[in-house]
Design an enzyme around this catalytic site. Sequence first.
Site, PDB file in Angstrom:
ATOM      1  N   TYR A 147       2.146  28.711  24.556  1.00  0.00           N
ATOM      2  CA  TYR A 147       2.411  27.825  23.423  1.00  0.00           C
ATOM      3  C   TYR A 147       1.588  28.196  22.193  1.00  0.00           C
ATOM      4  O   TYR A 147       1.964  27.897  21.065  1.00  0.00           O
ATOM      5  CB  TYR A 147       2.126  26.361  23.797  1.00  0.00           C
ATOM      6  CG  TYR A 147       3.117  25.771  24.774  1.00  0.00           C
ATOM      7  CD1 TYR A 147       4.097  26.556  25.372  1.00  0.00           C
ATOM      8  CD2 TYR A 147       3.087  24.429  25.109  1.00  0.00           C
ATOM      9  CE1 TYR A 147       4.999  26.030  26.267  1.00  0.00           C
ATOM     10  CE2 TYR A 147       3.995  23.878  26.006  1.00  0.00           C
ATOM     11  CZ  TYR A 147       4.950  24.689  26.589  1.00  0.00           C
ATOM     12  OH  TYR A 147       5.845  24.157  27.470  1.00  0.00           O
ATOM     13  N   LYS A 197       2.333  32.590  38.607  1.00  0.00           N
ATOM     14  CA  LYS A 197       3.471  33.485  38.847  1.00  0.00           C
ATOM     15  C   LYS A 197       2.850  34.881  38.984  1.00  0.00           C
ATOM     16  O   LYS A 197       3.154  35.811  38.218  1.00  0.00           O
ATOM     17  CB  LYS A 197       4.452  33.363  37.656  1.00  0.00           C
ATOM     18  CG  LYS A 197       5.776  34.044  37.856  1.00  0.00           C
ATOM     19  CD  LYS A 197       6.715  33.330  38.819  1.00  0.00           C
ATOM     20  CE  LYS A 197       7.975  34.139  39.006  1.00  0.00           C
ATOM     21  NZ  LYS A 197       8.780  33.735  40.165  1.00  0.00           N
ATOM     22  N   ASP A 229       7.990  28.681  40.805  1.00  0.00           N
ATOM     23  CA  ASP A 229       9.375  28.373  41.200  1.00  0.00           C
ATOM     24  C   ASP A 229       9.398  27.671  42.561  1.00  0.00           C
ATOM     25  O   ASP A 229      10.115  26.691  42.770  1.00  0.00           O
ATOM     26  CB  ASP A 229      10.248  29.636  41.202  1.00  0.00           C
ATOM     27  CG  ASP A 229       9.544  30.853  41.789  1.00  0.00           C
ATOM     28  OD1 ASP A 229       8.326  30.791  42.049  1.00  0.00           O
ATOM     29  OD2 ASP A 229      10.219  31.885  42.005  1.00  0.00           O
ATOM     30  N   ASP A 253       3.603  21.684  31.857  1.00  0.00           N
ATOM     31  CA  ASP A 253       4.499  20.869  31.038  1.00  0.00           C
ATOM     32  C   ASP A 253       5.743  20.521  31.856  1.00  0.00           C
ATOM     33  O   ASP A 253       6.151  19.361  31.967  1.00  0.00           O
ATOM     34  CB  ASP A 253       4.884  21.682  29.783  1.00  0.00           C
ATOM     35  CG  ASP A 253       5.617  20.850  28.747  1.00  0.00           C
ATOM     36  OD1 ASP A 253       5.779  19.643  28.973  1.00  0.00           O
ATOM     37  OD2 ASP A 253       6.021  21.419  27.719  1.00  0.00           O
ATOM     38  N   ASP A 257       6.545  16.774  34.099  1.00  0.00           N
ATOM     39  CA  ASP A 257       7.742  15.975  33.813  1.00  0.00           C
ATOM     40  C   ASP A 257       8.599  15.819  35.069  1.00  0.00           C
ATOM     41  O   ASP A 257       9.166  14.758  35.322  1.00  0.00           O
ATOM     42  CB  ASP A 257       8.576  16.623  32.703  1.00  0.00           C
ATOM     43  CG  ASP A 257       8.203  16.075  31.332  1.00  0.00           C
ATOM     44  OD1 ASP A 257       7.233  15.293  31.253  1.00  0.00           O
ATOM     45  OD2 ASP A 257       8.859  16.437  30.343  1.00  0.00           O
TER      46      ASP A 257
END
Length: 367
Positions: A147, A197, A229, A253, A257
């Site tokens: 980000y 990852k 994943d 993030d 959620d």
Amino acid sequence: MMAGKKYNIAVLAGDGIGPEVMKQGLHVLESVSKKFAIGFEFDEKRVGGIAIDKDGKALPADTLKACEQADAILFGSVGGPKWESLPPAEQPERAALLPLRKHFGLFANLRPAVCLPELTHASPIRESIVEGGFDVLCVRELTGGLYFGEPKYLKEEGGEMLAVDTMIYWEGEIRRIAKVAFEAARRRKGRLTSIDKANVLQNGVLWRRIVTEMAKEYPDVTLNHLYVDNAAMQLVKNPKGFDVILAENLFGDILSDEMAMLTGSLGMLPSASLGEAVEGSRRFGMYEPSGGTAPDIAGKGIANPVAQILSAAMLLRYSCGQEDAAAAIEGAVRAVIRDGLRTADIWTEGNKKVSTEEMGREIASRI
Ligand code: NAD
């Protein structure tokens, strides 16, 4: 006479349901003050849309000053249809929340996803999976990674558009967020799942290496690693299998959620954004509900104040070091739910429907 410590709290209620739920948050803190002999000084300031209307900007200078002088910020929510036509940089969320995070270096975002045993019906997941409820804490890195990494641009090159974002983490950034997660796991069930990852990204390789190395300092915490994943799938398959999740900015993030959705009740979920430790493990922080200003129900007196009240509990835990008082609030929330009191968003047949104010009062009376 107040014998205990006194804390200065900047109170930024904001817009929509913000002021309604904040009132109940403060009401509960007043009960805590009496029971635990903790003094609070509340410095109430404008933020968000209301500040744009009255002061010309979403984060007025005197609001920021009050935050600088405080031990912590208790935040409501900001935004609403009235301010959506403003240029993006002036809109309440972007012009108030992001500058506050940046100004105070709030690099650790803590989002608990708690589904109480009585509220599993709200979860979109099959009852057999969520039966008995679950309690997972997501610790998300908030100021680094994809980000904010440079270079970052969008441009035309050779007649074609090109977009570049950079994922970048310094070892020190990984260490400080991992420390928050290990410490949180130590206070809970002692299990930490680190997300990366590492099979594809160099960032993941470094992340896994640092977190594994740090685990030696926390022999009481059991660490395991999951690729992001796989984590997204395992959370849906068995949320009860998790205690604390540690993730970098983008992965955190998305996963936080997903976790909020697994509980099904946005009005019940608090959050904390923490900075560096100021004394022992005490940190400056900003505490707010996970949901927004809920314009569809604002002003009706029916919003669920629990997310705001639990945000106050997190404030006591992380910025004041008052674990007993934090646990008392969480216990009082569990008690009202056990006693069948429900605001409209979590109400089901056979329970008592209560207003925002009644819910706050009932929780305060159980402290
Ligand atoms: P929202 O979270 O405000 O509302 C989504 C749904 O959840 C609505 O149906 C709402 O009624 C319900 N809900 C949320 N909190 C609730 C509560 N405490 N009790 C009962 N029901 C609750 O999300 P949205 O509709 O996407 O956004 C509305 C406004 O809030 C927008 O202007 C958005 O920018 C802003 N927003 C602010 C923040 C923040 O201040 N941190 C976060 C998210 C959204």
